[in-house]
Design an enzyme around this catalytic site. Structure first.
Site, PDB file in Angstrom:
ATOM      1  N   ARG A  20       0.822  -1.182   0.134  1.00 32.21           N
ATOM      2  CA  ARG A  20       0.048  -0.091   0.043  1.00 32.21           C
ATOM      3  C   ARG A  20       0.964   1.227  -0.082  1.00 32.21           C
ATOM      4  NH1 ARG A  20      -1.360   3.087   4.453  1.00 32.21           N
ATOM      5  NH2 ARG A  20      -3.401   4.069   4.558  1.00 32.21           N
ATOM      6  N   ILE A 126      10.053 -12.592   8.782  1.00 25.42           N
ATOM      7  CA  ILE A 126      10.103 -12.836  10.342  1.00 25.42           C
ATOM      8  C   ILE A 126      11.382 -13.379  10.830  1.00 25.42           C
ATOM      9  CG2 ILE A 126       7.507 -13.389  10.006  1.00 25.42           C
ATOM     10  CD1 ILE A 126       8.386 -16.341  10.839  1.00 25.42           C
ATOM     11  N   ASP A 127      12.300 -13.897  10.152  1.00 20.47           N
ATOM     12  CA  ASP A 127      13.639 -14.455  10.607  1.00 20.47           C
ATOM     13  C   ASP A 127      14.533 -13.183  11.094  1.00 20.47           C
ATOM     14  OD1 ASP A 127      12.592 -16.782   9.751  1.00 20.47           O
ATOM     15  OD2 ASP A 127      13.817 -16.628   7.817  1.00 20.47           O
ATOM     16  N   MET A 169      10.142 -20.401  14.494  1.00 24.48           N
ATOM     17  CA  MET A 169      10.851 -20.447  13.265  1.00 24.48           C
ATOM     18  C   MET A 169      12.236 -19.568  13.216  1.00 24.48           C
ATOM     19  SD  MET A 169       7.768 -19.794  10.472  1.00 24.48           S
ATOM     20  CE  MET A 169       7.152 -21.392   9.719  1.00 24.48           C
TER      21      MET A 169
END
Ligand code: ADP
Length: 320
Positions: A20, A126-127, A169
């Protein structure tokens, strides 16, 4: 200017907010944005669509990517890169903005080298394992998701005097696990950067038992030690404690982005378009020392991000 925007690799909460931000900032500059669907695969398969400011309404608060993503081995080959390059040129694309993690950054650099078209990468993962960058889009959301889950798991751990291994993760790095371990008050952060044996963990669990601590949470990065269920049975054998395993898995990649992830997305998206306007090529945008920065992609690719050793020690210091 025609900008192509791509989301690649693992999805991260906040990618939509960044799409966006790019589309609307670009429109403000008089640039046109083409969305590429399915990551680098979509570049090879020619999956382009025009994105207007109205097309990105109502997505700032959603997880995943409206453009979809993929892992694409063909893109790592000269043929795949050539095809992607041809398609970009046939669409008269002047600049590519890619959102993704470490792998996507390498892919974007290869694309620029083959096509001659400049790229900007928006650090989204996310890592949080990109060198030179303290925080990527999505990291805060994933940390919060995992911490909320562990808060619930701890209730059972305490009630039953159990030891829980919670696998998070992070691929082969421990940034997510370490942040989650500290914020959830875990007794152990088991991460690839600080190897520890199951025997050492067992010894510490028993020592904690002797001082009255009968339950504990082990936050284990997916890239550390190996299979969590085998680890649990070994710990059960060595300690006599009741062990349980929870693998958080994909819940960490999805969901509503936190305000922080959304705000980083807005800031990074705006900066990426500014870099295109300034013709400052092949940069990666991320947060460093509280500031939005842009770094040379090649230099970042050649560096390895270091884990915060003090933070790692702090998990143990506060676990007594
Ligand atoms: P992430 O960006 O989340 O780290 P990946 O490591 O899976 O995710 O990378 C995403 C994609 O980037 C890969 O599927 C591949 O298409 C592309 N890619 C990764 N490394 C390279 C490379 N060295 N050269 C070209 N493309 C690459």
């Amino acid at each position: 200017m025609n900008i192509a925007i791509i989301t690649s690799g693992g999805d991260a909460p906040g990618m939509n907010a960044a799409i966006r931000a790019v589309v609307r900032s670009a429109s403000g500059q008089g640039f046109k944005t083409l969305g590429v669907e399915k990551g680098f695969l979509g570049l090879i398969e020619n999956l382009f669509k025009l994105l207007t400011p109205r097309d990105v309404s109502g997505i700032i608060n959603t997880g995943g990517s409206i453009l979809k993503s993929s892992r694409c081995d063909l893109f790592k080959t000269p043929e795949g890169l050539e095809k992607a390059s041809e398609n970009l040129k046939s669409r008269r694309v002047d600049w590519v903005i890619t959102m993704g993690g470490d792998g996507s950054m390498r892919g974007a650099l290869s694309l620029s080298e083959v096509s001659g078209i400049p790229v900007t990468v928006i650090a989204s993962s996310i890592d949080n394992d990109i060198a030179g960058i303290d925080e990527t889009i999505g990291f805060d959301s994933a940390v919060n998701t995992a911490v909320q889950a562990i808060d619930k798991i701890r209730d059972t751990a305490v009630t039953y005097d159990r030891v829980f291994i919670v696998e998070v993760m992070g691929r082969n790095r421990g940034f997510l696990a370490l942040e989650v371990a500290l914020a959830s008050g875990a007794e152990f952060a088991v991460i690839p950067e600080h190897p520890i044996t199951v025997e050492e963990i067992a010894k510490r669990i028993k020592q904690m038992g002797e001082i009255g601590k009968r339950s504990s949470i082990i936050v284990k990065a997916e890239g550390a030690i190996g299979d969590p269920f085998q680890m649990a049975s070994k710990l059960r054998e060595l300690t006599g404690y009741d062990l349980r395993v929870t693998v958080l898995g994909y819940i960490q990649r999805g969901g509503v982005p936190t305000a922080r992830s959304r705000n980083l997305a807005c800031l990074f998206g705006k900066r990426a378009v500014e870099l295109a306007a300034e013709r400052k090529k092949n940069r990666i945008v991320g947060l460093k020392d509280g500031q939005v920065v842009d770094l040379n992609i090649r230099e970042v690719c050649e560096s390895i991000k270091k884990i915060d050793d003090e933070k790692y020690e702090l998990v143990s210091i506060l676990a007594i």
